[in-house]
Motif scaffolding. Structure first.
Motif, short mmCIF file in Angstrom:
data_model
loop_
_atom_site.label_atom_id
_atom_site.label_comp_id
_atom_site.label_asym_id
_atom_site.label_seq_id
_atom_site.Cartn_x
_atom_site.Cartn_y
_atom_site.Cartn_z
N LEU A 100 0.96 -1.23 0.01
CA LEU A 100 0.19 -0.08 0.09
C LEU A 100 0.91 1.30 -0.06
O LEU A 100 0.59 2.22 -0.75
CB LEU A 100 -0.86 -0.05 1.36
CG LEU A 100 -2.06 -0.99 1.23
CD1 LEU A 100 -2.89 -1.00 2.55
CD2 LEU A 100 -2.83 -1.11 -0.12
N LEU A 103 2.15 1.51 -3.36
CA LEU A 103 1.17 2.18 -4.34
C LEU A 103 1.09 3.59 -4.35
O LEU A 103 0.73 4.54 -5.35
CB LEU A 103 -0.26 1.41 -3.94
CG LEU A 103 -1.15 1.68 -4.86
CD1 LEU A 103 -0.97 1.13 -6.09
CD2 LEU A 103 -2.73 1.03 -4.21
N THR A 115 10.82 3.51 -6.14
CA THR A 115 9.91 3.02 -4.98
C THR A 115 10.26 1.86 -4.24
O THR A 115 10.14 1.91 -3.08
CB THR A 115 8.48 2.61 -5.79
OG1 THR A 115 8.12 3.73 -6.65
CG2 THR A 115 7.50 2.30 -4.88
N ALA A 144 6.41 -4.74 -5.30
CA ALA A 144 5.92 -3.28 -5.14
C ALA A 144 6.51 -2.39 -5.80
O ALA A 144 5.81 -1.33 -6.36
CB ALA A 144 5.72 -3.32 -3.44
N LEU A 147 5.18 -1.24 -9.34
CA LEU A 147 3.94 -0.35 -9.32
C LEU A 147 4.45 1.18 -9.79
O LEU A 147 3.51 1.74 -10.48
CB LEU A 147 3.28 -0.10 -8.16
CG LEU A 147 2.65 -1.36 -7.44
CD1 LEU A 147 2.12 -1.05 -6.03
CD2 LEU A 147 1.63 -1.98 -8.44
N ILE A 151 1.61 3.20 -11.85
CA ILE A 151 0.54 4.28 -11.45
C ILE A 151 1.14 5.56 -11.88
O ILE A 151 2.29 5.88 -11.60
CB ILE A 151 0.77 3.82 -10.00
CG1 ILE A 151 0.36 2.65 -9.51
CG2 ILE A 151 -0.22 5.01 -9.29
CD1 ILE A 151 -1.03 2.03 -10.00
N GLY A 179 -1.94 -1.62 -12.72
CA GLY A 179 -0.87 -1.38 -11.49
C GLY A 179 -2.12 -1.77 -10.22
O GLY A 179 -1.68 -2.37 -9.48
N LEU A 180 -3.29 -1.50 -10.27
CA LEU A 180 -4.12 -1.81 -9.10
C LEU A 180 -4.31 -3.36 -9.13
O LEU A 180 -4.31 -3.90 -8.01
CB LEU A 180 -5.11 -1.07 -9.33
CG LEU A 180 -5.53 0.47 -9.43
CD1 LEU A 180 -6.87 1.06 -9.27
CD2 LEU A 180 -4.90 0.82 -7.73
N ALA A 183 -1.01 -4.75 -7.49
CA ALA A 183 -1.10 -4.48 -6.11
C ALA A 183 -2.15 -5.65 -5.50
O ALA A 183 -1.86 -6.06 -4.39
CB ALA A 183 -1.59 -3.07 -6.09
#
Length: 426
Positions: A100, A103, A115, A144, A147, A151, A179-180, A183
């Motif tokens: 999260l 994200l 990231t 992760a 992403l 995003i 992307g979502l 995740a």
């Protein structure tokens, strides 16, 4: 095969195998082709200048600088604190915090390595202390990080927009659903790992603790809203948005969070410049490469051959995905987009693939390549953070890679998956 084609294909591939840096390999291949064709060598210098003078290129160093400033300024820690109050009490909650937080940070930095570094440096040690297998902890941070290019805003989409001459704003929107979905799959993998390994849960955050985390993290949470709201509200372009991100991160880090100080700024700027220089050098020298590829009609001829020998669009897209995934595992992702861009675009045009949809396919491939063994950039960052070997992290990566490939399949064969948020009437 003409001499120019030989230098641009076999010559370039040979230098890459020998370990020559990509920008230098491209420049040498172009130089060899120019000499063989008796073309004035000044063409290379002219093409480098023209290839580096595109306004959209400014977004790359600016987004990289924004990521560095936000990480050093404590905004990544604020994001982790907010995510922690939401899900840490769930089974696999601390690993979910990593996903999260990444994200949201992805919507600030636009970069997979940034990231992974910003969130992984905080979360990998925390997960290891909480009872998670350290290889799994590193693999989740690496996954992760993927992403970052999907995003919006995204450096990868900026590069593809320049190569394909497509709207960068529309390309940004095409990465949201892939992307979502990645995740969401990572969250499920976190739950399954914790359940199978009986990782203890952490206590639920109190309402007071959650309210305090959101209050302290409000500036970090506001950053994506400022950047994306400005782009899609028509206030500024994606390139201008990158500059706004830098100013925002600098002001928040210096005067609100007060975790930045003036003496750190030269080092932060140097780190961003070093990474940006590698990316922009590849793009600049690839301009001449692209002109010669077009002159020799290499891309057009290959697309024609593929169309003549592969009758179905789905088969052509499957072949492209397999080839792209294998290349991304052993080759720089930016170099693939820039060098093979003309050929890929020619193939997409032959089979009638929507250019924005095709951009989503390419960048999803590139994103997976950032985490794919053996040379994904994010893997090496995960190794540096965890102190583990490439082999150990790679073994823990395969469930995540498998899910990413499922998302790539959906992105490839269901156009609406990537085009869901496109403006009406386009």
């Amino acid at each position: 095969m003409s001499e120019i084609t030989f230098f641009l294909t076999a010559g370039f591939a040979g230098m890459v195998v020998l370990g020559v840096p990509f920008a230098i390999a491209i420049a040498l291949a172009v130089t060899g082709a120019l000499i063989a064709a008796d073309i004035e060598p000044a063409f290379l210098a002219q093409s480098i200048i023209s290839g580096s003078q595109q306004f959209s290129l400014l977004a790359i160093p600016l987004f990289m600088l924004a990521g560095e400033l936000m990480s050093a300024g404590g905004l990544s820690q604020r994001l982790v604190d907010v995510a922690s109050t939401l899900v840490r009490h769930m089974r696999g909650g601390l690993a979910m915090v990593t996903v999260l937080a990444a994200l949201v940070f992805a919507a600030i930095s636009g970069s997979a390595p940034a990231t992974t570094a910003a969130i992984g440096a905080i979360m990998v040690p925390a997960m290891a202390r909480a009872g998670y297998d350290k290889a799994f902890a590193a693999s989740i941070a690496v996954s992760a990080g993927v992403l970052g290019p999907l995003i919006p805003p995204s450096i990868a989409f900026v590069i593809w927009g320049i190569v394909a001459e497509q709207s960068i704003g529309r390309l940004f929107l095409s990465g949201i659903v892939p992307g979502l979905m990645i995740a969401l799959g990572l969250l499920v993998i976190c739950w399954v790992h914790a359940w199978r390994n009986d990782v203890p849960r952490l206590p639920r955050a109190s309402v007071k603790e959650a309210a305090l985390a959101f209050a302290r993290g409000r500036w970090a949470l506001a950053s994506p809203l400022v950047v994306l709201g400005g782009i899609y509200g028509g206030v500024f372009t994606p390139t201008e948005a990158a500059a706004v991100s830098c100013v925002y991160a600098l002001l928040v880090g210096l005067f609100i969070e007060k975790q930045l100080n003036w003496r750190e700024l030269p080092k932060i700027f140097a780190n961003a410049m070093r990474t940006s220089a590698m990316v922009c050098a590849i793009i600049a020298v690839s301009a001449g490469f692209g002109i010669l590829v077009a002159q020799e009609q290499i891309a057009t001829n290959f697309a024609t051959w593929l169309a003549a020998n592969v009758s179905e669009k789905w088969m052509a897209l499957a072949a492209l995905n397999i080839a792209f995934f294998l290349l991304a595992a052993v080759m720089d992702e930016i170099a693939i987009m820039v060098i093979l861009g003309p050929m890929l675009i020619a193939i997409a045009n032959k089979f009638g693939v929507d250019p924005i949809h095709f951009g989503a396919i390419i960048v999803t491939n590139v994103s997976i390549g950032m985490a794919a063994p053996p040379i994904g950039y994010c893997l090496f960052i995960g190794m540096a953070i965890s102190g583990l070997s490439l082999t150990r992290i790679s073994r823990a990566m395969w469930p995540q890679i498998a899910w990413m490939l499922v998302v790539l399949f959906l992105t490839t064969y269901i156009p609406g998956f990537a085009l869901m948020f496109q403006p009406a009437g386009r």
